[in-house]
Motif scaffolding. Structure first.
Motif, PDB file in Angstrom:
ATOM      1  N   PHE A  26       4.533 -14.604  -7.230  1.00 39.51           N
ATOM      2  CA  PHE A  26       4.051 -13.839  -6.233  1.00 39.51           C
ATOM      3  C   PHE A  26       4.120 -14.851  -5.021  1.00 39.51           C
ATOM      4  O   PHE A  26       4.564 -14.488  -3.877  1.00 39.51           O
ATOM      5  CB  PHE A  26       2.441 -13.680  -6.481  1.00 39.51           C
ATOM      6  CG  PHE A  26       1.651 -13.265  -5.211  1.00 39.51           C
ATOM      7  CD1 PHE A  26       1.885 -11.901  -4.713  1.00 39.51           C
ATOM      8  CD2 PHE A  26       0.832 -14.171  -4.708  1.00 39.51           C
ATOM      9  CE1 PHE A  26       1.052 -11.623  -3.644  1.00 39.51           C
ATOM     10  CE2 PHE A  26       0.180 -13.839  -3.512  1.00 39.51           C
ATOM     11  CZ  PHE A  26       0.295 -12.574  -3.172  1.00 39.51           C
ATOM     12  N   VAL A  47       6.007 -13.811  -1.341  1.00 36.06           N
ATOM     13  CA  VAL A  47       5.721 -13.882  -0.217  1.00 36.06           C
ATOM     14  C   VAL A  47       6.455 -14.642   0.723  1.00 36.06           C
ATOM     15  O   VAL A  47       6.972 -14.226   1.762  1.00 36.06           O
ATOM     16  CB  VAL A  47       4.325 -14.588   0.114  1.00 36.06           C
ATOM     17  CG1 VAL A  47       3.717 -14.699   1.441  1.00 36.06           C
ATOM     18  CG2 VAL A  47       3.292 -13.601  -0.773  1.00 36.06           C
ATOM     19  N   ASN A  84       8.874 -13.205   4.189  1.00 36.69           N
ATOM     20  CA  ASN A  84       9.012 -13.805   5.128  1.00 36.69           C
ATOM     21  C   ASN A  84      10.409 -14.213   5.672  1.00 36.69           C
ATOM     22  O   ASN A  84      10.725 -13.992   6.639  1.00 36.69           O
ATOM     23  CB  ASN A  84       8.046 -15.139   5.291  1.00 36.69           C
ATOM     24  CG  ASN A  84       6.729 -14.865   5.462  1.00 36.69           C
ATOM     25  OD1 ASN A  84       6.303 -13.816   5.473  1.00 36.69           O
ATOM     26  ND2 ASN A  84       5.934 -15.772   5.068  1.00 36.69           N
ATOM     27  N   ASN A 128      12.149 -10.988   6.403  1.00 35.24           N
ATOM     28  CA  ASN A 128      11.711 -10.290   7.846  1.00 35.24           C
ATOM     29  C   ASN A 128      12.312 -11.048   9.099  1.00 35.24           C
ATOM     30  O   ASN A 128      12.205 -10.700  10.151  1.00 35.24           O
ATOM     31  CB  ASN A 128      10.231 -10.348   7.849  1.00 35.24           C
ATOM     32  CG  ASN A 128       9.552  -9.158   7.185  1.00 35.24           C
ATOM     33  OD1 ASN A 128      10.262  -8.263   6.471  1.00 35.24           O
ATOM     34  ND2 ASN A 128       8.256  -9.247   6.700  1.00 35.24           N
ATOM     35  N   VAL A 129      12.378 -12.452   8.929  1.00 29.74           N
ATOM     36  CA  VAL A 129      12.680 -13.308  10.090  1.00 29.74           C
ATOM     37  C   VAL A 129      14.352 -13.335  10.112  1.00 29.74           C
ATOM     38  O   VAL A 129      14.877 -13.203  11.220  1.00 29.74           O
ATOM     39  CB  VAL A 129      12.092 -14.984   9.894  1.00 29.74           C
ATOM     40  CG1 VAL A 129      12.718 -15.639  10.756  1.00 29.74           C
ATOM     41  CG2 VAL A 129      10.403 -14.556  10.038  1.00 29.74           C
ATOM     42  N   GLU A 136       6.173  -5.302  -1.419  1.00 30.94           N
ATOM     43  CA  GLU A 136       5.226  -5.095  -0.712  1.00 30.94           C
ATOM     44  C   GLU A 136       4.887  -5.818   0.814  1.00 30.94           C
ATOM     45  O   GLU A 136       4.306  -5.306   1.390  1.00 30.94           O
ATOM     46  CB  GLU A 136       3.675  -5.347  -1.525  1.00 30.94           C
ATOM     47  CG  GLU A 136       3.851  -4.841  -2.930  1.00 30.94           C
ATOM     48  CD  GLU A 136       2.717  -5.417  -4.047  1.00 30.94           C
ATOM     49  OE1 GLU A 136       2.426  -4.545  -4.967  1.00 30.94           O
ATOM     50  OE2 GLU A 136       2.205  -6.552  -3.615  1.00 30.94           O
ATOM     51  N   HIS A 137       5.618  -6.753   0.710  1.00 31.69           N
ATOM     52  CA  HIS A 137       5.370  -7.724   2.122  1.00 31.69           C
ATOM     53  C   HIS A 137       6.528  -7.591   2.934  1.00 31.69           C
ATOM     54  O   HIS A 137       6.477  -8.136   4.070  1.00 31.69           O
ATOM     55  CB  HIS A 137       4.947  -9.019   1.531  1.00 31.69           C
ATOM     56  CG  HIS A 137       3.658  -9.290   1.168  1.00 31.69           C
ATOM     57  ND1 HIS A 137       3.509  -9.004  -0.193  1.00 31.69           N
ATOM     58  CD2 HIS A 137       2.610  -9.766   1.580  1.00 31.69           C
ATOM     59  CE1 HIS A 137       1.992  -9.179  -0.412  1.00 31.69           C
ATOM     60  NE2 HIS A 137       1.677  -9.892   0.785  1.00 31.69           N
ATOM     61  N   LEU A 145       9.437  -5.707   5.393  1.00 31.14           N
ATOM     62  CA  LEU A 145       9.920  -4.602   5.906  1.00 31.14           C
ATOM     63  C   LEU A 145      11.007  -3.942   5.216  1.00 31.14           C
ATOM     64  O   LEU A 145      11.856  -4.481   4.789  1.00 31.14           O
ATOM     65  CB  LEU A 145      10.327  -4.686   7.303  1.00 31.14           C
ATOM     66  CG  LEU A 145       9.325  -5.421   8.333  1.00 31.14           C
ATOM     67  CD1 LEU A 145       9.782  -5.649   9.628  1.00 31.14           C
ATOM     68  CD2 LEU A 145       7.824  -4.579   8.417  1.00 31.14           C
ATOM     69  N   HIS A 192       6.017 -10.222  11.940  1.00 31.09           N
ATOM     70  CA  HIS A 192       5.446  -9.692  10.094  1.00 31.09           C
ATOM     71  C   HIS A 192       6.055 -10.801   9.428  1.00 31.09           C
ATOM     72  O   HIS A 192       6.297 -10.795   8.216  1.00 31.09           O
ATOM     73  CB  HIS A 192       6.398  -8.554   9.982  1.00 31.09           C
ATOM     74  CG  HIS A 192       5.960  -7.498  10.832  1.00 31.09           C
ATOM     75  ND1 HIS A 192       4.623  -6.926  11.001  1.00 31.09           N
ATOM     76  CD2 HIS A 192       6.609  -6.819  11.682  1.00 31.09           C
ATOM     77  CE1 HIS A 192       4.651  -6.021  11.911  1.00 31.09           C
ATOM     78  NE2 HIS A 192       5.777  -5.941  12.448  1.00 31.09           N
ATOM     79  N   MET A 193       5.956 -12.162   9.799  1.00 34.84           N
ATOM     80  CA  MET A 193       5.801 -13.453   9.255  1.00 34.84           C
ATOM     81  C   MET A 193       4.316 -13.447   8.729  1.00 34.84           C
ATOM     82  O   MET A 193       3.501 -13.457   9.604  1.00 34.84           O
ATOM     83  CB  MET A 193       6.236 -14.679   9.825  1.00 34.84           C
ATOM     84  CG  MET A 193       6.132 -15.670   8.930  1.00 34.84           C
ATOM     85  SD  MET A 193       6.224 -17.305  10.104  1.00 34.84           S
ATOM     86  CE  MET A 193       7.821 -17.374  10.367  1.00 34.84           C
ATOM     87  N   SER A 194       4.158 -13.232   7.280  1.00 33.12           N
ATOM     88  CA  SER A 194       2.873 -13.718   6.707  1.00 33.12           C
ATOM     89  C   SER A 194       2.400 -15.045   6.644  1.00 33.12           C
ATOM     90  O   SER A 194       3.138 -15.829   6.376  1.00 33.12           O
ATOM     91  CB  SER A 194       2.737 -12.802   5.530  1.00 33.12           C
ATOM     92  OG  SER A 194       1.329 -13.369   5.003  1.00 33.12           O
ATOM     93  N   PRO A 209      -1.288 -14.161   2.423  1.00 34.15           N
ATOM     94  CA  PRO A 209      -1.086 -12.812   1.822  1.00 34.15           C
ATOM     95  C   PRO A 209      -2.350 -12.282   1.464  1.00 34.15           C
ATOM     96  O   PRO A 209      -2.274 -10.970   1.225  1.00 34.15           O
ATOM     97  CB  PRO A 209      -0.286 -13.252   0.423  1.00 34.15           C
ATOM     98  CG  PRO A 209      -0.700 -14.663   0.333  1.00 34.15           C
ATOM     99  CD  PRO A 209      -0.924 -15.201   1.808  1.00 34.15           C
ATOM    100  N   CYS A 235       2.417  -2.850   9.376  1.00 33.35           N
ATOM    101  CA  CYS A 235       3.629  -2.757   8.631  1.00 33.35           C
ATOM    102  C   CYS A 235       3.449  -2.573   7.204  1.00 33.35           C
ATOM    103  O   CYS A 235       4.369  -2.197   6.415  1.00 33.35           O
ATOM    104  CB  CYS A 235       4.562  -4.049   8.868  1.00 33.35           C
ATOM    105  SG  CYS A 235       3.918  -5.534   8.002  1.00 33.35           S
ATOM    106  N   GLY A 237       2.131  -4.965   5.114  1.00 35.64           N
ATOM    107  CA  GLY A 237       1.822  -6.139   4.563  1.00 35.64           C
ATOM    108  C   GLY A 237       0.519  -6.792   5.107  1.00 35.64           C
ATOM    109  O   GLY A 237      -0.489  -5.886   5.482  1.00 35.64           O
ATOM    110  N   ARG A 238       0.177  -8.066   4.716  1.00 39.48           N
ATOM    111  CA  ARG A 238      -1.034  -8.694   5.028  1.00 39.48           C
ATOM    112  C   ARG A 238      -0.893  -9.903   5.629  1.00 39.48           C
ATOM    113  O   ARG A 238       0.094 -10.771   5.320  1.00 39.48           O
ATOM    114  CB  ARG A 238      -1.722  -8.802   3.660  1.00 39.48           C
ATOM    115  CG  ARG A 238      -2.477  -7.578   3.158  1.00 39.48           C
ATOM    116  CD  ARG A 238      -3.575  -7.841   2.138  1.00 39.48           C
ATOM    117  NE  ARG A 238      -4.391  -6.664   1.936  1.00 39.48           N
ATOM    118  CZ  ARG A 238      -5.274  -6.268   2.888  1.00 39.48           C
ATOM    119  NH1 ARG A 238      -5.824  -7.109   3.667  1.00 39.48           N
ATOM    120  NH2 ARG A 238      -5.932  -5.158   2.515  1.00 39.48           N
TER     121      ARG A 238
END
Lengths: 319, 319
Positions: free
Chosen positions: A241, A245, A249, A252-253, A282-283, A285, B166-168, B171, B178, B180-181
């Motif tokens: 998990f 995450v 990230n 996305n970046v 889930e996290h 895009l 959208h960098m978390s 979590p 988006c 996410g959290r």
């Protein structure tokens, strides 16, 4: 005609070296112990001997060899080929590794960060073969990383890019060796897995690993997973998990084409990969994970050697 | 001889355009309203008119102009110059913006993501002038980003890189649009600042902003800070802390030379920059923050126009 580069993977325990062709085949490989306790000069002597063994191991080796690259733990001064410090190599402070190797073997040498080299190897002829961009995470005592963009290592402004283990995913999270908090290394390294397992057992959680005490390793956790230990399985799931995450990230970046995981814990296979993939779904895009491969190292033990050789072939820093 | 490119910055409210020289000077600029409610064709007519005004605004404009780039909200199909969707522009679905502009003005056109363009502008002749690598964060209703490496925009595998908002960083944090959290956008956008301020007031916190009710904006929070409102100052400090965590992650992973912040909230100046810098000192590796500049946009309103022009000059995607 030069058609070979010698790649060296310098680790705290072993030195691996290989004669690598310009199409990414290892024509000859050798391995020796590092004997780090003997100090830098002795270790570099052992590196030089491994290089000579590789030169002798292929026909016409010396004439065919363009040069050498040593993948080394860091931080490094890439431009000058100096190892600034190496946590697992006693006495390594400002060691001019490039110059020392060149003096001993009479071939041009460059020095690259070991995780960067492994990333480049995977991008060249490994799990990311054919991809333009790749991010590698090395899962071990700590978490290292390498970033390959447009087929080249991204080094960053001061040469320390890809310290992915120190991406924080919770500024209120557990303290990390780096001084930060909630770094992914503090959640998902082998060290963190063991710490979390011990805490669970100390809190009364039933597990076959309770008997291991201080000797508990991440490998034990993996083996307990295979044997169906519920607490170990949860530990592995949690690790996946947190890695998920961090990888979300990264997607996305940086939106790379491939993310490769390497290191002992990848022996867990789908037990680790499934929670990673679920978390990424889930996290991250959708557009940033579309068609992206998340997979384990394809080169295994050879990644560092092959990647070091490729680093020499694509080198463009100050020589 | 071509020595000009027309840069266009397409926003939900305004269209900005400028005739930009190859050394980064804006020789002529114009601005008009977008009138998004009139639909894509009418908006593109207005873009074309702005381009014609720029061509007419400099002597020999048409002969001197190499082409046009429109910086557009996205997501985009960069290769084909198509706007896939644009949240703030009603009816924009699969709009072939490049072809429509080329047809109307008879000049070659490319289409770039607006935040990417602004990042490139800042790297070229703005806050990151002279730097090889730069990361831009646009602080607004959402948080956008642009990444410039080796003097070029990093687009990523599917063209959506730099979704830094959208960098978390948690979590378990607040839900983001988006899906996410704990995304940095859910902590530090203007929207998030206003939400956090409302929550504080609802929880009984004393503030001069209590009277604003539903009309509260991030600008009000900044103005209350200047007037010494403690709750507003804390809100700004917290915003800076979260941005600092995100920027520390960017430094550790990408190690860029410059990080630029743009958008309305940067009017807060040191009230925002100080907590950012303090958090970066605590969360980024020393080697990754050494000599790195963290600063506000230097080009302000011109960044999008100048960066769009530079995008045309450095374009290498499918034309």
């Amino acid at each position: 005609m030069h058609d070979i580069v010698i790649g060296v993977d310098l680790g705290g325990t072993n030195i691996k070296a290989g004669a690598v062709s310009y199409d990414g085949r290892v024509l000859f490989r050798c391995r020796t112990t590092t004997e780090g306790h003997m100090g830098p000069a002795a270790v570099v002597d052992r590196i030089a001997q491994a290089i000579r063994d590789c030169l002798a191991g292929v026909e016409g080796g010396r004439e065919r060899t363009a040069g050498v690259c040593v993948g080394s733990p860091g931080p490094l001064d890439l431009k000058n080929g100096v190892v600034l410090t190496a946590p697992n190599l006693p006495g390594w402070v400002n060691v001019p590794l490039r110059a020392m190797v060149e003096e001993r073997v009479g071939l041009p040498c460059v020095v690259e960060n070991d995780a960067n080299a492994a990333a480049l190897g995977e991008q060249w002829v490994g799990a990311g073969s054919g991809a333009d961009s790749l991010v590698l995470l090395t899962l071990g005592t700590g978490i290292g990383g390498g970033i390959v963009l447009n087929g080249k290592i991204w080094h960053g402004f001061t040469g320390v890019a890809a310290e992915i283990g120190h991406m924080s995913i919770n500024p209120d999270g557990p303290a990390c060796n780096c001084g930060g908090r909630g770094c992914i290394e503090a959640y998902a390294s082998a060290t963190a897995m063991v710490r979390r397992m011990r805490e669970a057992i100390a809190a009364g959680r039933h597990s076959s690993l309770a008997s291991k005490g201080e000797k508990l390793t991440a490998r034990d956790i993996y083996e307990a997973c295979v044997a169906g230990d519920q607490a170990a399985l949860e530990n592995m799931h949690t690790t996946g998990f947190y890695l998920g995450v961090a990888i979300a990230n990264i997607l996305n970046v940086l939106n790379p084409e491939v993310v490769v995981l390497s290191g002992g814990v990848t022996a867990a296979g789908d037990l680790l990969l499934r929670p990673i993939q679920q978390t990424v779904r889930e996290h991250a895009l959708e557009a940033a994970r579309e068609g992206v491969r998340i997979c384990f190292s394809a080169l295994g033990d050879d990644a560092g050697v092959i990647g070091a050789a490729r680093s020499f072939m694509t080198w463009d820093i100050g020589r």
